[in-house]
Design a protein around this motif. Structure first.
Motif, PDB file in Angstrom:
ATOM      1  N   ASN A 155     -10.100 -40.414  53.867  1.00  0.00           N
ATOM      2  CA  ASN A 155     -11.619 -40.406  53.960  1.00  0.00           C
ATOM      3  C   ASN A 155     -12.041 -39.787  52.571  1.00  0.00           C
ATOM      4  OD1 ASN A 155     -11.928 -42.304  56.219  1.00  0.00           O
ATOM      5  ND2 ASN A 155     -12.181 -40.696  57.579  1.00  0.00           N
ATOM      6  N   LEU A 156     -11.218 -38.490  52.339  1.00  0.00           N
ATOM      7  CA  LEU A 156     -11.506 -37.503  51.622  1.00  0.00           C
ATOM      8  C   LEU A 156     -11.295 -38.117  50.258  1.00  0.00           C
ATOM      9  CD1 LEU A 156     -12.243 -34.660  50.633  1.00  0.00           C
ATOM     10  CD2 LEU A 156     -10.117 -34.059  50.846  1.00  0.00           C
ATOM     11  N   ALA A 180     -19.461 -30.301  45.448  1.00  0.00           N
ATOM     12  CA  ALA A 180     -19.479 -29.082  46.187  1.00  0.00           C
ATOM     13  C   ALA A 180     -17.872 -29.285  46.842  1.00  0.00           C
ATOM     14  CB  ALA A 180     -20.366 -28.679  46.832  1.00  0.00           C
ATOM     15  N   VAL A 181     -16.888 -28.596  46.275  1.00  0.00           N
ATOM     16  CA  VAL A 181     -15.605 -28.440  46.819  1.00  0.00           C
ATOM     17  C   VAL A 181     -15.468 -28.207  48.379  1.00  0.00           C
ATOM     18  CG1 VAL A 181     -13.191 -28.067  46.870  1.00  0.00           C
ATOM     19  CG2 VAL A 181     -14.292 -28.338  44.747  1.00  0.00           C
ATOM     20  N   ALA A 182     -16.003 -27.097  48.442  1.00  0.00           N
ATOM     21  CA  ALA A 182     -16.173 -26.598  50.244  1.00  0.00           C
ATOM     22  C   ALA A 182     -16.532 -27.649  51.086  1.00  0.00           C
ATOM     23  CB  ALA A 182     -16.837 -25.319  50.171  1.00  0.00           C
ATOM     24  N   ASP A 183     -17.785 -28.372  50.661  1.00  0.00           N
ATOM     25  CA  ASP A 183     -18.444 -29.259  51.620  1.00  0.00           C
ATOM     26  C   ASP A 183     -17.454 -30.354  52.073  1.00  0.00           C
ATOM     27  OD1 ASP A 183     -20.576 -27.619  51.481  1.00  0.00           O
ATOM     28  OD2 ASP A 183     -21.675 -29.202  50.077  1.00  0.00           O
ATOM     29  N   HIS A 184     -16.668 -31.014  51.058  1.00  0.00           N
ATOM     30  CA  HIS A 184     -15.606 -31.849  51.556  1.00  0.00           C
ATOM     31  C   HIS A 184     -14.308 -31.362  52.117  1.00  0.00           C
ATOM     32  CE1 HIS A 184     -17.378 -35.155  48.744  1.00  0.00           C
ATOM     33  NE2 HIS A 184     -17.938 -34.436  48.079  1.00  0.00           N
ATOM     34  N   ALA A 200      -4.341 -37.934  62.517  1.00  0.00           N
ATOM     35  CA  ALA A 200      -5.621 -37.451  62.027  1.00  0.00           C
ATOM     36  C   ALA A 200      -5.567 -36.865  60.859  1.00  0.00           C
ATOM     37  CB  ALA A 200      -5.980 -36.356  63.077  1.00  0.00           C
ATOM     38  N   ARG A 201      -4.739 -36.048  60.295  1.00  0.00           N
ATOM     39  CA  ARG A 201      -4.465 -35.748  58.916  1.00  0.00           C
ATOM     40  C   ARG A 201      -4.671 -37.039  57.916  1.00  0.00           C
ATOM     41  NH1 ARG A 201      -0.315 -32.670  60.590  1.00  0.00           N
ATOM     42  NH2 ARG A 201      -0.934 -30.884  61.598  1.00  0.00           N
ATOM     43  N   ASP A 202      -3.769 -37.975  58.186  1.00  0.00           N
ATOM     44  CA  ASP A 202      -3.974 -39.092  57.402  1.00  0.00           C
ATOM     45  C   ASP A 202      -5.009 -39.748  57.209  1.00  0.00           C
ATOM     46  OD1 ASP A 202      -1.059 -38.816  56.958  1.00  0.00           O
ATOM     47  OD2 ASP A 202      -0.283 -40.199  58.189  1.00  0.00           O
TER      48      ASP A 202
END
Length: 507
Positions: free
Chosen positions: A153-154, A167-171, A146-148
């Protein structure tokens, strides 16, 4: 002269009578000191919008063990490592329950969860289950897929921004939502029927948990009436219906899923939390003999509220501190890129090698613990802390924010962000070192600690590995606003806007 003699004789008598009256009112106990209280509200008027700061200021005047009355609720605030150690370690058995609270009671389906329930055999058994079966290190490792996926995606989303401020927090929040959602609900969490549904509900849930409720400070008919008249009670119920409907939907999806698509024991799919909870409910045994559908939903609520907001807030604070100090940012990126080489993403096996990154995370949690006052506790019996008597049924608040900045524990510029302080300091956040308590300690330490730390370190490391980060044009390091906002968890008051540039060693 005779009048002065008479006055000098009467004043000590008045003082003795006053002290005798206070002694009788306290039942002969040596209660902790504290500020004067107003009728009815007690000390509520002294708690500002940033309670951890208000309580820290009061503690500097009245001491690290301080008695307040919040409405009708007797409350003791602990603001030093020594006081926290006595309460959470020496008297852990008598200081591990939870005070009643209207919002958590409703959201936990009548205290069927792990985080907010008063201590009992049920909570003890469920914590063991939660940690050993659901959030053990084996489960944390099983969530790597899941992390990978979400980290990929990020990286793609940030790469496509075209050197525009984001906006860093949204990502970060979207990435963690995907990780926790995939771990809890499996691949179906990304399907159309769930996409975008839960985040707005989760935000409302956090607002409800952190919002003012008269019943929390006046736990009687008066408090309930005030909440009803002000509309707080109906708002709580409206939000609860939304989150309950969402959990019902995902549980039904799990139950009705095509058996041919079910994950088999031993597969990565076996780490899906909702499937494990449904199995406990459908096939109860031993400690889970009375496990119901509502118990499953209560634990899902703990997983999302505890696993998403706290981790995203921590990563955002870390990025804010790093962008303000280019030297530290460069140092941690050099370490990460030396270990990562030229792979697309850092590997999970690389994480234990990142010593300086771990110091950055510790320093972030020291200065910015996401739950600044932890989750309140309640004494089940009379205890003593620093020589003061604390009666049973007293709310205990541990000011983790103040402890992390205590000059006696952190005498090397405690207000400064300096990860190197952990170079030769054997201090960790596992609950054994009381100068660093972002996750609490003892019987009520956060059961999701391993999962939360793994998510924070992996996301932060890859953000720093794959991208160079700059402030927007015209903004200097000194311009970054570090003011806080929130209630249950405290985030940056103003969004952190940064420009990501893909690092050319990443293919």
């Amino acid at each position: 002269p005779q009048q002065w003699q008479l006055l000098l004789f009467i004043l000590p008598l008045i003082s003795l009578l006053f002290l005798h009256r206070r002694w009788n009112m306290s039942g002969g106990l040596r209660l902790p000191p504290g500020p004067w209280k107003l009728p009815v509200v007690g000390n509520l008027h002294q708690i500002g919008p940033l309670p951890h700061r208000s309580l820290s200021t009061l503690a500097r005047r009245h001491g690290p063990v301080m008695m307040l009355r919040l409405g009708t609720v007797p409350t003791v605030v602990l603001s030093s490592p020594e006081a926290a150690r006595e309460a959470l370690k020496t008297h852990d058995a008598d200081c591990c329950s939870r005070p009643p609270a209207a919002g958590p009671r409703l959201l936990s389906y009548g205290y069927k969860d792990v985080a907010f329930s008063p201590y009992s055999d049920y909570v003890r058994d469920m914590r063991k289950l939660f940690i050993v079966e659901l959030l053990s290190r084996r489960r944390v490792q099983a969530a790597c897929y899941a992390r990978d996926t979400q980290m990929g995606n990020l990286v793609k989303n940030l790469t496509n921004t075209g050197r525009k401020p984001v906006a860093v927090a949204d990502h970060i929040f979207a990435t963690l939502d995907g990780i926790i959602g995939s771990f809890a609900f499996g691949e179906n969490y990304a399907a159309e029927q769930f996409k975008g549904q839960f985040v707005p509900v989760l935000n409302e849930t956090m607002d409800m948990l952190s919002g003012f409720s008269a019943e929390d400070f006046f736990p009687n008919s008066v408090g309930r009436l005030v909440d009803k008249v002000t509309g707080i009670k109906s708002r709580r119920e409206r939000i609860f219906k939304k989150i309950d409907a969402f959990f019902e939907q995902v549980i039904d999806q799990c139950i009705n899923d095509d058996p041919r698509r079910r994950r088999q024991p031993g597969d990565e799919c076996a780490s899906v939390l909702v499937q494990e909870l449904v199995d406990l409910w459908k096939n109860p045994a031993g400690a889970t003999n009375s496990f119901t559908r509502e118990h499953a939903k209560a634990i899902l609520m703990n997983t999302f509220v505890g696993g998403n907001h706290t981790s995203s807030v921590t990563i955002n604070w870390a990025m804010a501190e790093l962008i303000r100090q280019p030297r530290i940012l460069g140092k941690v990126q050099d370490e990460i890129r030396a270990i990562g080489g030229k792979t697309e993403l850092l590997q999970h096996d690389d994480m234990p090698k990142l010593k300086y990154l771990k110091m950055v995370v510790k320093e972030t949690l020291r200065l910015h613990p996401p739950a600044t006052l932890l989750v309140p506790r309640e004494t089940t019996g009379r205890i003593q802390v620093a020589g003061y008597d604390i009666p049973a049924k007293t709310k205990i608040i541990v000011n983790a924010w103040a402890i992390g900045r205590d000059p006696s524990a952190w005498n090397d510029d405690p207000e400064e962000f300096r990860p190197e302080r952990f170079q030769d300091k054997d201090v960790d956040f596992n609950g054994a070192h009381f100068e660093l308590l972002p996750f609490g300690s003892g019987r009520r330490i956060c059961p999701g600690l391993a999962m939360g730390v793994a998510n924070v370190e992996f996301i932060l490391a890859n953000m720093l590995y794959c991208f160079n980060w700059e402030l927007p044009d015209g903004v200097s390091c000194e311009d970054v606003n570090m003011e806080e906002a929130g209630a249950l968890t405290f985030r940056k008051k103003t969004p952190l806007m940064l420009v990501p540039t893909r690092y050319n060693m990443c293919p």
